[in-house]
Design a protein around this motif. Structure first.
Motif, PDB file in Angstrom:
ATOM      1  N   VAL A  71       0.583  -0.854   0.162  1.00  0.00           N
ATOM      2  CA  VAL A  71       0.238  -0.247   0.457  1.00  0.00           C
ATOM      3  C   VAL A  71       0.246   1.612   0.041  1.00  0.00           C
ATOM      4  CG1 VAL A  71      -1.733   1.228   1.214  1.00  0.00           C
ATOM      5  CG2 VAL A  71      -2.311  -1.119   1.404  1.00  0.00           C
ATOM      6  N   VAL A  72       0.511   2.095  -0.696  1.00  0.00           N
ATOM      7  CA  VAL A  72       1.310   3.719  -0.514  1.00  0.00           C
ATOM      8  C   VAL A  72       0.528   4.886   0.605  1.00  0.00           C
ATOM      9  CG1 VAL A  72       1.481   5.732  -1.980  1.00  0.00           C
ATOM     10  CG2 VAL A  72       1.457   3.501  -3.777  1.00  0.00           C
ATOM     11  N   SER A  73       1.524   4.289   0.948  1.00  0.00           N
ATOM     12  CA  SER A  73       0.457   5.540   2.636  1.00  0.00           C
ATOM     13  C   SER A  73       0.873   7.510   2.096  1.00  0.00           C
ATOM     14  CB  SER A  73       1.112   5.392   4.117  1.00  0.00           C
ATOM     15  OG  SER A  73      -0.186   6.005   4.972  1.00  0.00           O
ATOM     16  N   LEU A  74      -0.339   7.605   1.405  1.00  0.00           N
ATOM     17  CA  LEU A  74       0.008   8.938   1.684  1.00  0.00           C
ATOM     18  C   LEU A  74      -1.164   9.429   3.293  1.00  0.00           C
ATOM     19  CD1 LEU A  74      -1.203   9.572  -1.648  1.00  0.00           C
ATOM     20  CD2 LEU A  74       1.026   9.505  -0.863  1.00  0.00           C
ATOM     21  N   ALA A  75      -1.486   8.582   3.849  1.00  0.00           N
ATOM     22  CA  ALA A  75      -1.881   8.823   5.053  1.00  0.00           C
ATOM     23  C   ALA A  75      -1.469   9.231   6.181  1.00  0.00           C
ATOM     24  CB  ALA A  75      -2.722   7.501   5.371  1.00  0.00           C
ATOM     25  N   GLY A  76      -0.159   8.449   6.706  1.00  0.00           N
ATOM     26  CA  GLY A  76       0.471   9.154   8.244  1.00  0.00           C
ATOM     27  C   GLY A  76       1.282  10.312   8.136  1.00  0.00           C
ATOM     28  N   GLY A  77       1.303  10.734   8.995  1.00  0.00           N
ATOM     29  CA  GLY A  77       1.989  11.797   9.278  1.00  0.00           C
ATOM     30  C   GLY A  77       3.583  10.801   9.743  1.00  0.00           C
ATOM     31  N   MET A  78       4.413  10.439   9.563  1.00  0.00           N
ATOM     32  CA  MET A  78       5.024  10.087  10.137  1.00  0.00           C
ATOM     33  C   MET A  78       6.445  10.875   9.342  1.00  0.00           C
ATOM     34  SD  MET A  78       5.201   5.731  10.650  1.00  0.00           S
ATOM     35  CE  MET A  78       5.150   5.617   8.719  1.00  0.00           C
ATOM     36  N   PRO A  79       7.830  11.500   9.964  1.00  0.00           N
ATOM     37  CA  PRO A  79       9.013  12.524   9.111  1.00  0.00           C
ATOM     38  C   PRO A  79       9.964  10.648   8.742  1.00  0.00           C
ATOM     39  CG  PRO A  79       8.615  11.867  11.421  1.00  0.00           C
ATOM     40  CD  PRO A  79       7.505  11.610  11.810  1.00  0.00           C
ATOM     41  N   TYR A  80       9.827  11.496   8.292  1.00  0.00           N
ATOM     42  CA  TYR A  80      11.166  10.798   7.125  1.00  0.00           C
ATOM     43  C   TYR A  80      12.582  10.685   7.508  1.00  0.00           C
ATOM     44  CZ  TYR A  80      13.557   8.790   3.283  1.00  0.00           C
ATOM     45  OH  TYR A  80      14.416   7.555   2.204  1.00  0.00           O
ATOM     46  N   LEU A  81      12.220   9.752   8.326  1.00  0.00           N
ATOM     47  CA  LEU A  81      14.145   9.827   9.113  1.00  0.00           C
ATOM     48  C   LEU A  81      15.276   9.544   8.636  1.00  0.00           C
ATOM     49  CD1 LEU A  81      12.354   8.266  12.515  1.00  0.00           C
ATOM     50  CD2 LEU A  81      12.736  10.431  12.267  1.00  0.00           C
ATOM     51  N   SER A  82      15.124   8.340   7.498  1.00  0.00           N
ATOM     52  CA  SER A  82      16.565   8.496   7.152  1.00  0.00           C
ATOM     53  C   SER A  82      17.079   9.385   6.328  1.00  0.00           C
ATOM     54  CB  SER A  82      15.938   7.518   5.977  1.00  0.00           C
ATOM     55  OG  SER A  82      15.260   6.460   6.338  1.00  0.00           O
ATOM     56  N   ALA A  83      16.445  10.343   6.449  1.00  0.00           N
ATOM     57  CA  ALA A  83      17.342  11.519   6.165  1.00  0.00           C
ATOM     58  C   ALA A  83      18.331  12.142   7.430  1.00  0.00           C
ATOM     59  CB  ALA A  83      16.682  13.530   5.899  1.00  0.00           C
ATOM     60  N   LEU A  84      17.861  11.482   8.922  1.00  0.00           N
ATOM     61  CA  LEU A  84      18.723  11.310   9.843  1.00  0.00           C
ATOM     62  C   LEU A  84      20.093  11.075   9.796  1.00  0.00           C
ATOM     63  CD1 LEU A  84      16.654  11.458  12.957  1.00  0.00           C
ATOM     64  CD2 LEU A  84      17.435  13.530  12.500  1.00  0.00           C
ATOM     65  N   PRO A  85      21.540  11.530  10.634  1.00  0.00           N
ATOM     66  CA  PRO A  85      22.120  11.256  10.340  1.00  0.00           C
ATOM     67  C   PRO A  85      22.618  10.044  11.384  1.00  0.00           C
ATOM     68  CG  PRO A  85      22.817  13.301  11.064  1.00  0.00           C
ATOM     69  CD  PRO A  85      21.339  13.261  10.936  1.00  0.00           C
ATOM     70  N   MET A  86      21.993   9.267  11.377  1.00  0.00           N
ATOM     71  CA  MET A  86      22.023   7.815  12.637  1.00  0.00           C
ATOM     72  C   MET A  86      23.300   7.172  13.297  1.00  0.00           C
ATOM     73  SD  MET A  86      19.699   6.582  13.464  1.00  0.00           S
ATOM     74  CE  MET A  86      17.538   6.616  12.669  1.00  0.00           C
ATOM     75  N   ASP A  87      24.038   7.087  13.171  1.00  0.00           N
ATOM     76  CA  ASP A  87      25.595   6.642  13.583  1.00  0.00           C
ATOM     77  C   ASP A  87      26.023   7.740  14.826  1.00  0.00           C
ATOM     78  OD1 ASP A  87      25.114   4.309  12.206  1.00  0.00           O
ATOM     79  OD2 ASP A  87      26.719   4.589  10.458  1.00  0.00           O
ATOM     80  N   THR A  88      25.894   9.334  13.996  1.00  0.00           N
ATOM     81  CA  THR A  88      25.789  10.259  14.552  1.00  0.00           C
ATOM     82  C   THR A  88      24.815  10.188  15.893  1.00  0.00           C
ATOM     83  OG1 THR A  88      26.228  11.669  12.542  1.00  0.00           O
ATOM     84  CG2 THR A  88      26.754  12.302  14.639  1.00  0.00           C
ATOM     85  N   VAL A  89      24.164   9.582  15.549  1.00  0.00           N
ATOM     86  CA  VAL A  89      23.106  10.023  16.848  1.00  0.00           C
ATOM     87  C   VAL A  89      23.507   8.835  17.335  1.00  0.00           C
ATOM     88  CG1 VAL A  89      20.449   9.749  17.521  1.00  0.00           C
ATOM     89  CG2 VAL A  89      21.335  10.814  15.850  1.00  0.00           C
ATOM     90  N   ALA A  90      23.677   7.899  17.585  1.00  0.00           N
ATOM     91  CA  ALA A  90      24.345   6.868  18.232  1.00  0.00           C
ATOM     92  C   ALA A  90      25.466   6.840  19.087  1.00  0.00           C
ATOM     93  CB  ALA A  90      24.310   5.159  17.576  1.00  0.00           C
ATOM     94  N   THR A 135      -7.719  -1.072  -1.348  1.00  0.00           N
ATOM     95  CA  THR A 135      -7.426  -2.651  -2.468  1.00  0.00           C
ATOM     96  C   THR A 135      -7.201  -1.871  -3.375  1.00  0.00           C
ATOM     97  OG1 THR A 135     -10.822  -2.630  -1.870  1.00  0.00           O
ATOM     98  CG2 THR A 135      -9.616  -4.078  -3.587  1.00  0.00           C
ATOM     99  N   GLU A 136      -6.793  -0.673  -4.113  1.00  0.00           N
ATOM    100  CA  GLU A 136      -6.248  -0.186  -5.217  1.00  0.00           C
ATOM    101  C   GLU A 136      -5.516  -0.307  -3.846  1.00  0.00           C
ATOM    102  OE1 GLU A 136      -7.002  -0.784  -7.978  1.00  0.00           O
ATOM    103  OE2 GLU A 136      -8.690  -1.155  -7.869  1.00  0.00           O
ATOM    104  N   ARG A 137      -4.603   0.000  -3.328  1.00  0.00           N
ATOM    105  CA  ARG A 137      -2.870  -0.277  -2.853  1.00  0.00           C
ATOM    106  C   ARG A 137      -2.864   1.373  -2.413  1.00  0.00           C
ATOM    107  NH1 ARG A 137      -0.371  -2.699  -6.934  1.00  0.00           N
ATOM    108  NH2 ARG A 137      -1.556  -2.459  -7.920  1.00  0.00           N
ATOM    109  N   VAL A 138      -3.889   1.951  -2.183  1.00  0.00           N
ATOM    110  CA  VAL A 138      -2.963   3.899  -1.816  1.00  0.00           C
ATOM    111  C   VAL A 138      -4.423   3.907  -0.374  1.00  0.00           C
ATOM    112  CG1 VAL A 138      -5.055   4.345  -3.654  1.00  0.00           C
ATOM    113  CG2 VAL A 138      -3.480   5.756  -2.565  1.00  0.00           C
ATOM    114  N   ALA A 139      -3.566   4.457   0.969  1.00  0.00           N
ATOM    115  CA  ALA A 139      -3.878   4.812   1.603  1.00  0.00           C
ATOM    116  C   ALA A 139      -4.390   6.621   1.830  1.00  0.00           C
ATOM    117  CB  ALA A 139      -3.570   4.492   2.842  1.00  0.00           C
ATOM    118  N   TYR A 140      -5.704   7.155   2.672  1.00  0.00           N
ATOM    119  CA  TYR A 140      -5.802   8.474   2.748  1.00  0.00           C
ATOM    120  C   TYR A 140      -6.296   8.551   3.761  1.00  0.00           C
ATOM    121  CZ  TYR A 140      -9.929   8.049   0.785  1.00  0.00           C
ATOM    122  OH  TYR A 140     -11.708   7.366   0.569  1.00  0.00           O
TER     123      TYR A 140
END
Lengths: 435, 435
Positions: B39-58, B357-362
Motif C-alpha cells: 500500500v502506498v500510504s499518503l495517510a500517516g504523518g511520519m517524518p522521513y527519518l532516513s534523512a537523519l545521520p543515525m550513526d552520529t545520533v547513536a 483495495t487499489e493499494r493507496v491510503a489517505y
C-alpha cells in the motif's frame, strides 16, 4: 483581560473545576531541599543507579540505534512495542502471572498507567479504596480526577480483609459508588509491609463479591530480600484485576517505562485513553528496555539491587534500634521504605523544618493520607544513601525527635491548628474534597 | 461480577462518563492497513527519518550515557531538564519568541501538552474553538475531556478573523463558556495553509477582547519551504497564548519530547498536572535531545528535512495537477500535508475501502471535524514516501476518484445514511456531544 481575574493570573477564572485539587505535594516541596549535598535525604525513592553497568547500557543503546534507529526514533503503536510486551510476560511470570501480550499496555512509567485507569473509571465523587497509608503519587492522581479516597486499615500483614469488608458495606449502605481498590501488595510504599499469602484470596473474594475492581500496583515485587516473590493477585484473577508494573526500580526510572495488564475490554479503553494523552509511548525508551532485557542478565541485575537494598535496610533498622528506642517502625523484607511511628505527641509535619535545619530530610506521614491524618508517622527511605549516610541520617533524625520530646516535656503537646497555618506556605498536599 | 455488565466486559457499568467519548480514530484504523508494504500510504504523518545521520545520533547517545548516565536514567524534575529548557529558547527564538526557561514545561510529545492544557481548563460542556478542519489528535483530546468543539472557517490564509468574531459573539449570546481557541498557524495539519501575517494580530486581538486564551500549536513552523518563519503569535502576546512546540518533526518523534510555553501561573498548573500524569518526563529522552542540540548542527538538519519535504510536496502537487484536474487542493509552502477537495458528490469516507483495495491510503476529511462533516475532503501526506511512490500513490488515488465519478454518473449521488451504517464498524471517530 484584567476583567478575567487577578493581575497575577489572568486566567484564574478559566480553570476547570478539577484544577482546584492540583496542589504541590509534600514530596515535591522536599525535593528542592533534600537535593542539597549537605542534607542526608531519607525522603526520596530514587533507585541507586550506580549499581548499573552503565558502560554496557551505553553500548547496548548505541548498537540498538545503529541497527534499529529508524524504528526506535519513529512513532510507534499506541499500545506499545510488541517485542517488549512479550518480554514483559517473562517478567510477570516470576510472580505467577500468565497472560497474553495483547492485554498489556506500555505506559510512560506506571504513573501514567495510574492516570489512565483513573481516567477511564472515575467520575467526580466516585470512591477509590486505598490502604492507610497509601502511595502519594496515586493519591495525587485520584485527587486530580476528583475521586473520594477512603482509606482501609493496614497492618504488618498488609490490608486488613475484615476492615475492607466493613468499609465497603458502610459505603454501599450510603449509596456510594466504589470504583476500585488501589493496593500496593508488596513492600508497600510507604508502609514497608507485604500483603500476606493468606489475605490475598480474601481481598480478591471481597472485591469480587461487591463488583469492585482491584488495581494492583507492584513496582517493588521483585525486590524482596529473603524469599521468592509471592504470586500476584492478578495470578489468581484475570478479570478482576488491573495489574501495574514498572521498570523504574528493576532497571531505571529515567526511561519512564511501565505497563498495565488489564482484562481485554479494559485494555482497549486504556489504549484509547493513552493515544489521547500521548499518541504513543516512546519507541526509543521501549526499545532501550527491550534490548537491555534481550542482551543483559537482567535477573542478575535485580539480584544486585536486592542485595544492595537489603544491606541498606539493615543499616537503617539497626541504627533506628540503637538510636530511637522511643519510636516504632515496620521491618520491610523488600522495597525501599520504613514506616515509622513517632512517640506520642510528636508531629512529623511540624518537625520537618527543624529536621531540614539539622540536615536530614524525610516525608511526613500526612503525605500518604487523603484525609489529613498521619501526623505521627514518617516515611524513611533507605534506597539511595549508602549505609554510612543512612546511619548519619538516622543519628540526625533521632536527635531531632529527641529535641521535640524535650520541647514537649517543657511546653506540653503541640497545637496542630497552629502548624497548618504556619507551614501551609511551604508544604502543601492535595486535599481532595472528601465527604 | 456478571451482574455488573455483559459477559464480554465485566466492567462495562463501571466506566467514567468521559470514557464513552473514547473511540478509535480513523487514522488509527488506517495505520494497520497502511503499513502493509504494497500500500502506498499518503495517510500517516511520519517524518522521513532516513534523512537523519543515525550513526552520529547513536554515538552521541552512547557518549551521553557514558558520561551522564546516572542523571539520564534517574527520575528528573516534573517541569523538565533545565538545560533542555534553555536550548528550547534558542529554537523558539527562530520564530521571534523571547521567554524565560521557567515558563517552559517539557512534555511527552506535544500531544501530552495538549492533554495537560485541556485537563486544566476544560469542564464538560465548555467550548473549544478550532479551525475547520482541525488536527485529529487535538479533537480526540477535546472529546476525551467532554469539550464541545466549534469550528471556525479557515481559508488559504488560515483562520478567518471575522468568522472568529461572529462565532464568539453567537456563542457568548447563548451563554456558552469558551475556554480557548486551538490553532495550528503554520503549515496546518490537515489544511496545509498558513495564517497570514496580517491576520495574526487580528486573531490575537479578537481573543484578547473576549478573554479567550489562544492555544498555538506549532510542530511544523520551522519546516517552511520558501521563506523565513513568520513570528509566532506568542511573540506578540506573553499572557494571552499557550504555545506548543515539538522535536517530533525537526528531530525525531520516537523520543516523545515536546513542550508548552505558558503564562507563569498557567505553567505552574501544567507542571502539577504533568506530575500527576507521569511524575516527570523521561530524563533519558530529554538528555538525548539536549546532547543532540549541543553537539550537532541541528539547524542544518532542519534544512535537510525542508529540502526533502519540498521535493515531495512538488512531486505530489505536480502529480495531482497532471492526474486529478477534477479536484482542488491547497498548495502548502511547508509541513507535511495537502488538503484536497473531491469533485461534487464523491464521498471520501465511503471511497476509502476501494482505495485500500487499489493499494493507496489517505485520511478522509471527516477525521478532522468534530461535527461529522468533511466527507468531500481528503488529507494527503507527502512526508514519508519518496517522490516515485508519491507519484504512484497519486496515480492510484486518481484512478479511484475517476471510478467513483463513473459510478456517480451511472447510479446517481451517494446515500450518506447508508455509509454510516456499513462503515461504522471499521472506521469510527469520536463524536463529542455537540449542542
Amino acid at each position: 483581560m484584567t476583567e478575567q481575574g487577578s493581575r497575577l493570573d489572568p486566567w484564574k477564572q478559566s480553570y476547570a473545576q478539577r484544577t482546584a485539587g492540583m496542589t504541590a505535594s509534600e514530596i515535591r516541596a522536599l525535593f528542592a531541599v533534600a537535593s542539597r549535598p549537605e542534607v542526608v535525604s531519607l525522603a526520596g525513592g530514587m533507585p541507586y543507579l550506580s549499581a548499573l553497568p552503565m558502560d554496557t547500557v551505553a553500548e547496548t543503546v548505541q548498537r540498538m540505534l545503529a541497527t534499529e534507529g529508524l524504528t526506535a526514533l519513529q512513532y510507534g503503536s499506541g499500545q506499545g512495542d510488541p517485542r517488549l510486551r512479550e518480554q514483559i510476560l517473562e517478567v510477570m511470570a516470576l510472580e505467577g502471572i500468565s497472560a497474553h501480550p495483547d492485554d498489556i499496555v506500555v505506559t510512560t512509567g506506571s504513573q501514567q498507567a495510574l492516570d489512565l485507569v483513573t481516567r477511564i473509571f472515575i467520575d467526580p465523587g466516585d470512591v477509590v479504596l486505598a490502604e492507610a497509608p497509601s502511595y502519594v503519587g496515586a493519591l495525587g492522581v485520584f485527587s486530580a480526577y476528583q475521586a473520594d479516597v477512603v482509606h482501609v486499615a493496614s497492618d504488618a500483614d498488609g490490608l486488613v480483609p475484615h476492615a475492607l469488608e466493613e468499609t465497603i458495606q458502610a459505603l454501599q449502605a450510603q449509596g456510594r459508588r466504589i470504583k476500585f481498590l488501589y493496593s500496593v501488595p508488596n513492600f508497600h510504599n510507604p508502609a514497608g509491609v507485604t500483603l500476606s499469602l493468606e489475605r490475598r484470596p480474601q481481598v480478591l473474594d471481597i472485591c469480587q463479591r461487591h463488583g469492585i475492581l482491584v488495581l494492583e500496583d507492584n513496582p517493588y515485587g521483585l525486590l524482596g530480600f529473603d524469599r521468592e516473590p509471592y504470586p500476584a493477585m492478578r495470578a489468581a484473577s484475570e478479570e478482576g484485576v488491573v495489574y501495574l508494573g514498572s521498570f523504574s526500580k528493576t532497571f531505571a526510572p529515567g526511561l519512564r517505562v511501565g505497563w498495565a495488564l488489564a482484562p481485554h475490554a479494559v485494555r482497549e479503553k486504556l489504549v484509547l485513553a493513552s493515544e489521547s494523552a500521548i499518541l504513543c509511548p516512546s519507541a526509543y525508551a521501549q526499545m532501550t528496555v527491550s534490548t537491555y532485557l534481550a542482551t543483559s542478565d537482567w535477573r542478575a541485575q535485580i539480584k544486585v539491587y536486592r542485595e544492595l537494598y537489603r544491606e541498606r535496610r539493615d543499616a537503617m533498622v539497626d541504627a533506628l534500634t540503637a538510636q530511637l528506642p522511643q519510636a516504632r517502625w515496620t521491618h520491610p523484607d523488600g522495597g525501599f521504605y520504613v514506616w515509622l511511628t513517632l512517640p506520642e505527641g510528636v508531629n512529623a509535619k511540624a518537625m520537618l523544618p527543624r529536621a531540614v535545619t539539622e540536615r536530614v530530610a524525610y516525608v511526613p506521614g500526612t503525605a500518604f493520607f487523603a484525609d489529613g491524618t498521619g501526623h505521627q508517622h514518617v516515611r524513611l527511605s533507605y534506597c539511595y544513601p549508602d549505609p554510612d549516610r543512612i546511619r548519619e541520617g538516622v543519628r540526625r533524625f533521632a536527635g531531632v525527635v529527641q529535641a521535640e520530646l524535650e520541647l514537649l516535656e517543657t511546653f506540653g503537646p503541640y497545637d496542630a491548628s497552629v502548624t497548618s497555618d504556619t507551614s501551609a506556605a511551604r508544604v502543601q498536599f492535595p486535599s481532595p474534597d472528601l465527604s
